[in-house]
Design an enzyme around this catalytic site. Structure first.
Site, PDB file in Angstrom:
ATOM      1  N   MET A 333       0.829   2.519   3.561  1.00 13.79           N
ATOM      2  CA  MET A 333       1.324   1.288   3.843  1.00 13.79           C
ATOM      3  C   MET A 333       2.819   1.493   4.668  1.00 13.79           C
ATOM      4  O   MET A 333       2.327  -0.018   5.284  1.00 13.79           O
ATOM      5  CB  MET A 333       2.960   1.484   2.311  1.00 13.79           C
ATOM      6  CG  MET A 333       3.739   0.789   2.407  1.00 13.79           C
ATOM      7  SD  MET A 333       5.416   1.435   1.055  1.00 13.79           S
ATOM      8  CE  MET A 333       3.819   1.017  -0.754  1.00 13.79           C
ATOM      9  N   TRP A 336       0.587  -0.939   7.291  1.00 15.01           N
ATOM     10  CA  TRP A 336      -0.053  -1.893   6.360  1.00 15.01           C
ATOM     11  C   TRP A 336       1.225  -2.960   7.647  1.00 15.01           C
ATOM     12  O   TRP A 336       0.944  -4.014   7.535  1.00 15.01           O
ATOM     13  CB  TRP A 336      -0.161  -2.282   4.968  1.00 15.01           C
ATOM     14  CG  TRP A 336       0.142  -2.935   4.658  1.00 15.01           C
ATOM     15  CD1 TRP A 336      -0.497  -4.608   4.732  1.00 15.01           C
ATOM     16  CD2 TRP A 336       1.438  -4.346   3.837  1.00 15.01           C
ATOM     17  NE1 TRP A 336      -0.117  -5.276   4.075  1.00 15.01           N
ATOM     18  CE2 TRP A 336       1.013  -5.282   3.551  1.00 15.01           C
ATOM     19  CE3 TRP A 336       2.497  -3.182   3.165  1.00 15.01           C
ATOM     20  CZ2 TRP A 336       2.271  -5.957   3.473  1.00 15.01           C
ATOM     21  CZ3 TRP A 336       3.628  -4.525   3.037  1.00 15.01           C
ATOM     22  CH2 TRP A 336       3.452  -5.607   3.068  1.00 15.01           C
ATOM     23  N   HIS A 337       2.515  -2.094   7.904  1.00 19.17           N
ATOM     24  CA  HIS A 337       3.707  -2.677   7.858  1.00 19.17           C
ATOM     25  C   HIS A 337       3.801  -3.174   9.539  1.00 19.17           C
ATOM     26  O   HIS A 337       3.782  -4.148  10.077  1.00 19.17           O
ATOM     27  CB  HIS A 337       4.308  -2.432   7.546  1.00 19.17           C
ATOM     28  CG  HIS A 337       5.409  -2.053   6.324  1.00 19.17           C
ATOM     29  ND1 HIS A 337       5.543  -1.423   5.438  1.00 19.17           N
ATOM     30  CD2 HIS A 337       6.629  -2.852   6.029  1.00 19.17           C
ATOM     31  CE1 HIS A 337       5.788  -1.953   4.155  1.00 19.17           C
ATOM     32  NE2 HIS A 337       6.379  -3.007   4.573  1.00 19.17           N
ATOM     33  N   GLY A 338       2.406  -2.280  10.188  1.00 18.08           N
ATOM     34  CA  GLY A 338       2.328  -2.362  11.304  1.00 18.08           C
ATOM     35  C   GLY A 338       1.769  -1.606  12.080  1.00 18.08           C
ATOM     36  O   GLY A 338       1.968  -0.529  11.391  1.00 18.08           O
TER      37      GLY A 338
END
Length: 406
Positions: A333, A336-338
């Site tokens: 996660m 996924w955000h960066g």
């Protein structure tokens, strides 16, 4: 040119209402005009990807074609009894499905901050939809593939920019069904309520916290970074709370708009937030915050990893497997955000706190007769959870990177 990006200004809502009135009239009288509904969806997708976002629109078209081929081919393979339904074919389908998203996420890392030319608004949410479909096809839960329905599910415009993330079977159940007149009147009421709450959240409270207050508090916090140890000042603490409130009201506002518009279209898109700051622990928080995303990660990453690990007996301890699952889940996660360090630390922080939360809940269950439970412990748990979440959002915001490394 008028900005017609999703849920950004009054003009968008006026045009949206005008476009939806015929559809609402049909639903009220027991008819879903699917051709007109598709026309409206295409029209608003055009508004999203017109002018300077034409390249994103082209990327969306290419993405849709590729994802349709992947899902269709895997469905044909999975339902053909001549084949043995190899795990490696399933893995290949997943890899191909997420490939464009992976390219988009990691392009800035290798291209000096430039965005990927294959990216577009909403690519993450669309990818979550298709990956979920592939996994449910493997499970045998999806029994048929209809191109028209798949495209409508994938490109459902109210949720394309910010979610919520729907599931194919749930969506198609609504799409195939026309609600009764009483039910639809109820949906209209709920939809309008959500839309007006969205105005309150995004355009009033989100504006106060994010536009009026947050930049000033950030400026004061950064101004004191060399005068206090580690830059931890009263302004940084104020920034932590202000950013957390802005993040919630802005994102929850978008979600309320998406759910409200979906209701007007006769689709009961699942809600995304349920009083997250009233959670008693971090586990409960993730059952209340960005619920469709957290449930997606739980069902398709955490649970499947744990079941796979148990099946192959990687570890004897179920607790250890669950803890590794948390680390895998929130590391994914975070990435996924960066790809920046603070997103990864944000994910690992949540994994660590969830591991500690599970340990505390096991201890509490074992020694419940010795641990008090009253109104004070209840509100103290909420207070501690709220501050833990706000601290994680402080990490997520990236301000610590500016304080310490710039």
């Amino acid at each position: 040119m008028i900005n017609l990006q999703p849920y950004q200004n009054p003009q968008y809502f006026i045009l949206l209402l005008v476009a939806l009135l015929p559809l609402m009239f049909g639903l009220y009288h027991g008819h879903r005009w699917r051709i007109y509904e598709s026309f409206v969806s295409l029209l608003f997708l055009f508004f999203i990807f017109d002018a300077e976002k034409t390249n994103q629109g082209i990327a969306l078209i290419a993405y849709t074609v590729i994802q349709t081929l992947i899902v269709k081919c895997y469905f044909s393979y999975r339902t053909n009894k001549k084949y043995n339904n190899s795990f490696w074919i399933f893995t290949l389908a997943i890899v191909l499905s997420i490939l464009q998203l992976v390219i988009v996420k990691f392009t800035p890392l290798f291209a000096h901050g430039h965005d990927s030319i294959v990216g577009f608004l909403g690519i993450s949410y669309l990818t979550f939809k298709t990956v979920g479909m592939i996994m449910e096809i493997r499970d045998g839960a999806i029994k048929e593939f209809n191109l028209w329905k798949f495209l409508h599910f994938l490109l459902f415009f109210p949720t394309i920019s910010s979610g919520p993330i729907d599931r194919y079977r749930r969506f198609i159940k609504d799409y195939d069904h026309v609600p009764s007149q009483d039910k639809y009147v109820e949906l209209i009421g709920k939809g309008l309520h959500n839309i007006f709450m969205g105005f309150l959240y995004k355009f009033l409270l989100g504006y106060l916290f994010g536009t009026l207050w947050l930049p000033q508090i950030q400026q004061l916090a950064l101004a004191q970074r060399h005068t206090v140890p580690f830059g931890i000042s009263i302004y940084l603490i104020g920034y932590m709370y202000c950013y957390s409130m802005y993040l919630f009201f802005d994102f929850a506002g978008y979600s309320l708009f998406a759910v409200g518009v979906s209701y007007l279209m006769g689709i009961e898109t699942p809600v995304n937030f349920n009083k997250p700051f009233a959670a008693h622990n971090l586990k409960e928080f993730w059952n209340r915050w960005h619920m469709t995303l957290s449930f997606w990660f739980r069902d398709y990453i955490y649970m499947r990893f744990v079941f796979w690990a148990m099946k192959h007996k990687l570890l004897k301890s179920r607790i250890a497997m669950a803890n590794i699952g948390y680390l895998l889940l929130f590391l994914t996660m975070g990435i996924w955000h960066g790809e920046t360090w603070y997103y990864i630390v944000y994910g690992l922080f949540h994994a660590l706190v969830l591991i500690l939360t599970d340990a505390w809940l096991r201890f509490k269950k074992k020694h419940r007769q010795h641990i008090p439970s009253n109104w004070f412990t209840k509100y103290f748990a909420i207070f501690m959870t709220f501050n833990t979440v706000c601290f994680s959002f402080l990490i997520f915001s990236g301000i610590l990177d500016k304080l310490w490394f710039n």
